[in-house]
Scaffold this active site. Sequence first.
Site, mmCIF file in Angstrom:
data_model
loop_
_atom_site.group_PDB
_atom_site.id
_atom_site.type_symbol
_atom_site.label_atom_id
_atom_site.label_comp_id
_atom_site.label_asym_id
_atom_site.label_seq_id
_atom_site.Cartn_x
_atom_site.Cartn_y
_atom_site.Cartn_z
ATOM 1 N N ALA A 1 73.981 29.464 31.971
ATOM 2 C CA ALA A 1 73.393 28.131 31.983
ATOM 3 C C ALA A 1 72.576 27.936 33.252
ATOM 4 O O ALA A 1 71.557 27.246 33.256
ATOM 5 C CB ALA A 1 74.484 27.072 31.884
ATOM 6 N N GLY A 2 73.034 28.540 34.347
ATOM 7 C CA GLY A 2 72.245 28.678 35.552
ATOM 8 C C GLY A 2 71.870 30.135 35.707
ATOM 9 O O GLY A 2 72.716 31.010 35.551
ATOM 10 N N ASP B 1 78.126 30.198 47.800
ATOM 11 C CA ASP B 1 77.137 30.949 47.031
ATOM 12 C C ASP B 1 75.894 31.282 47.850
ATOM 13 O O ASP B 1 75.126 32.163 47.487
ATOM 14 C CB ASP B 1 76.720 30.144 45.789
ATOM 15 C CG ASP B 1 77.458 30.584 44.541
ATOM 16 O OD1 ASP B 1 77.975 31.712 44.525
ATOM 17 O OD2 ASP B 1 77.511 29.814 43.575
ATOM 18 N N ARG C 1 85.150 28.138 45.476
ATOM 19 C CA ARG C 1 83.742 28.502 45.422
ATOM 20 C C ARG C 1 82.924 27.230 45.664
ATOM 21 O O ARG C 1 83.047 26.250 44.943
ATOM 22 C CB ARG C 1 83.380 29.089 44.061
ATOM 23 C CG ARG C 1 81.873 29.312 43.882
ATOM 24 C CD ARG C 1 81.417 28.835 42.533
ATOM 25 N NE ARG C 1 79.980 29.000 42.344
ATOM 26 C CZ ARG C 1 79.339 28.588 41.256
ATOM 27 N NH1 ARG C 1 79.998 27.986 40.295
ATOM 28 N NH2 ARG C 1 78.034 28.740 41.154
ATOM 29 N N ASN D 1 87.285 27.450 40.799
ATOM 30 C CA ASN D 1 85.833 27.382 40.575
ATOM 31 C C ASN D 1 85.570 26.217 39.626
ATOM 32 O O ASN D 1 85.922 26.277 38.450
ATOM 33 C CB ASN D 1 85.331 28.698 39.977
ATOM 34 C CG ASN D 1 83.816 28.693 39.753
ATOM 35 O OD1 ASN D 1 83.133 27.716 40.041
ATOM 36 N ND2 ASN D 1 83.304 29.795 39.230
ATOM 37 N N ASP E 1 72.098 25.889 24.875
ATOM 38 C CA ASP E 1 72.891 27.097 24.654
ATOM 39 C C ASP E 1 72.060 28.150 23.923
ATOM 40 O O ASP E 1 71.599 27.922 22.800
ATOM 41 C CB ASP E 1 74.141 26.765 23.841
ATOM 42 C CG ASP E 1 75.009 27.984 23.610
ATOM 43 O OD1 ASP E 1 75.537 28.531 24.589
ATOM 44 O OD2 ASP E 1 75.152 28.389 22.440
ATOM 45 N N LYS F 1 87.941 26.649 36.350
ATOM 46 C CA LYS F 1 88.521 27.982 36.243
ATOM 47 C C LYS F 1 89.387 28.229 37.476
ATOM 48 O O LYS F 1 88.955 27.963 38.597
ATOM 49 C CB LYS F 1 87.435 29.051 36.149
ATOM 50 C CG LYS F 1 86.529 28.911 34.927
ATOM 51 C CD LYS F 1 85.416 29.941 34.963
ATOM 52 C CE LYS F 1 84.456 29.743 33.804
ATOM 53 N NZ LYS F 1 83.316 30.699 33.863
ATOM 54 N N HIS G 1 71.531 37.263 37.299
ATOM 55 C CA HIS G 1 72.674 36.398 36.978
ATOM 56 C C HIS G 1 72.187 35.464 35.879
ATOM 57 O O HIS G 1 71.373 34.567 36.122
ATOM 58 C CB HIS G 1 73.104 35.616 38.215
ATOM 59 C CG HIS G 1 74.219 34.643 37.948
ATOM 60 N ND1 HIS G 1 75.539 34.904 38.282
ATOM 61 C CD2 HIS G 1 74.227 33.417 37.377
ATOM 62 C CE1 HIS G 1 76.296 33.879 37.924
ATOM 63 N NE2 HIS G 1 75.515 32.960 37.374
ATOM 64 N N LEU G 2 72.676 35.663 34.658
ATOM 65 C CA LEU G 2 72.142 34.944 33.505
ATOM 66 C C LEU G 2 73.222 34.098 32.853
ATOM 67 O O LEU G 2 74.283 34.594 32.487
ATOM 68 C CB LEU G 2 71.565 35.931 32.488
ATOM 69 C CG LEU G 2 70.467 36.858 33.023
ATOM 70 C CD1 LEU G 2 70.029 37.835 31.944
ATOM 71 C CD2 LEU G 2 69.287 36.062 33.545
#
Length: 295
Positions: free
Chosen positions: A213-214, A152, A95, A8, A285, A15, A210-211
């Site tokens: 940075a995106g 996705d 992904r 990913n 951030d 990752k 889905h929380l």
Amino acid sequence: MQTILVINAGSSSLKCTLFRTGQLQEKSIYRFKFSNLLLKPHLSIVDENGLDRVTKQPDFASVPKTERHHAALDLVLSWLNTHASQFKLTAFGHRIVHGGRQFNAPQILSKSDIAHLKELIPLAPLHQPYNLLLIDCCKKLAPNLPQIACFDTMFHHTQTDLERHYALPRQYTEAGIQRYGFHGLSYEYITHQLGQITHKACHIKTVICHLGAGSSMCAISQGKSIASSMGFTAVDGLPMGTRCGNIDPGVILYLQRHYNLDCDALEHLIYSESGWLGVSGESSDMLSLKRSQST
């Protein structure tokens, strides 16, 4: 023992997880995480028991930023060859953020598939280039291994045309300008986990967030996506770290006409300068912003 390495890639992260295959339930053996790849990279390796095997800062100072994902993946494969040679790597899993209308299921990638995915880069400029970069890296490092992509967007193929289509002339809809939705792999995983907790999860209506940075939200009914806050691209919907989220299209026209912003400048603005970074003028951030607010 046969394994698959799942990859990913983000714009500044990588990752990887090594999974056993051929079992009723795949189990991870090692998890690799590179963060801050473009500045001061940090690598952590965790084994199947949750124990840290490696925590270090690899020396990538002499590696050009455009080649650091390749260098990071090379380091992962080298580590596996040295420390986990008993595991036979049989495939790579990827992904991919945008699969367009063509891909609605996992796919063993061919050259033509990769060429089609490259055409979708403008619809996911923060992610798609890095997803494809790692596919290219895998081909160079292990050319004989198959590469399997999961998308996705594929979880949202169950949405109806009423939800997916914009109120645009039909010629544009038929050309592929529609709502696709994103973060589908995350929603699919959460839906599966809810089903493990209670069988009722497959029969109820759920809103999943889905929380990060995106960020996005998805309405799910009987385990299937029926609506998503994201649309044609991954910049739509909720405000995010650096992405503006939902915005009146007239604002884009106004910025173009009155601030003389061209397409590239507008893309950079809505993808990289907006969201929490733009609102705060400090950081994208949320944890950093919370800390600064409390001081």
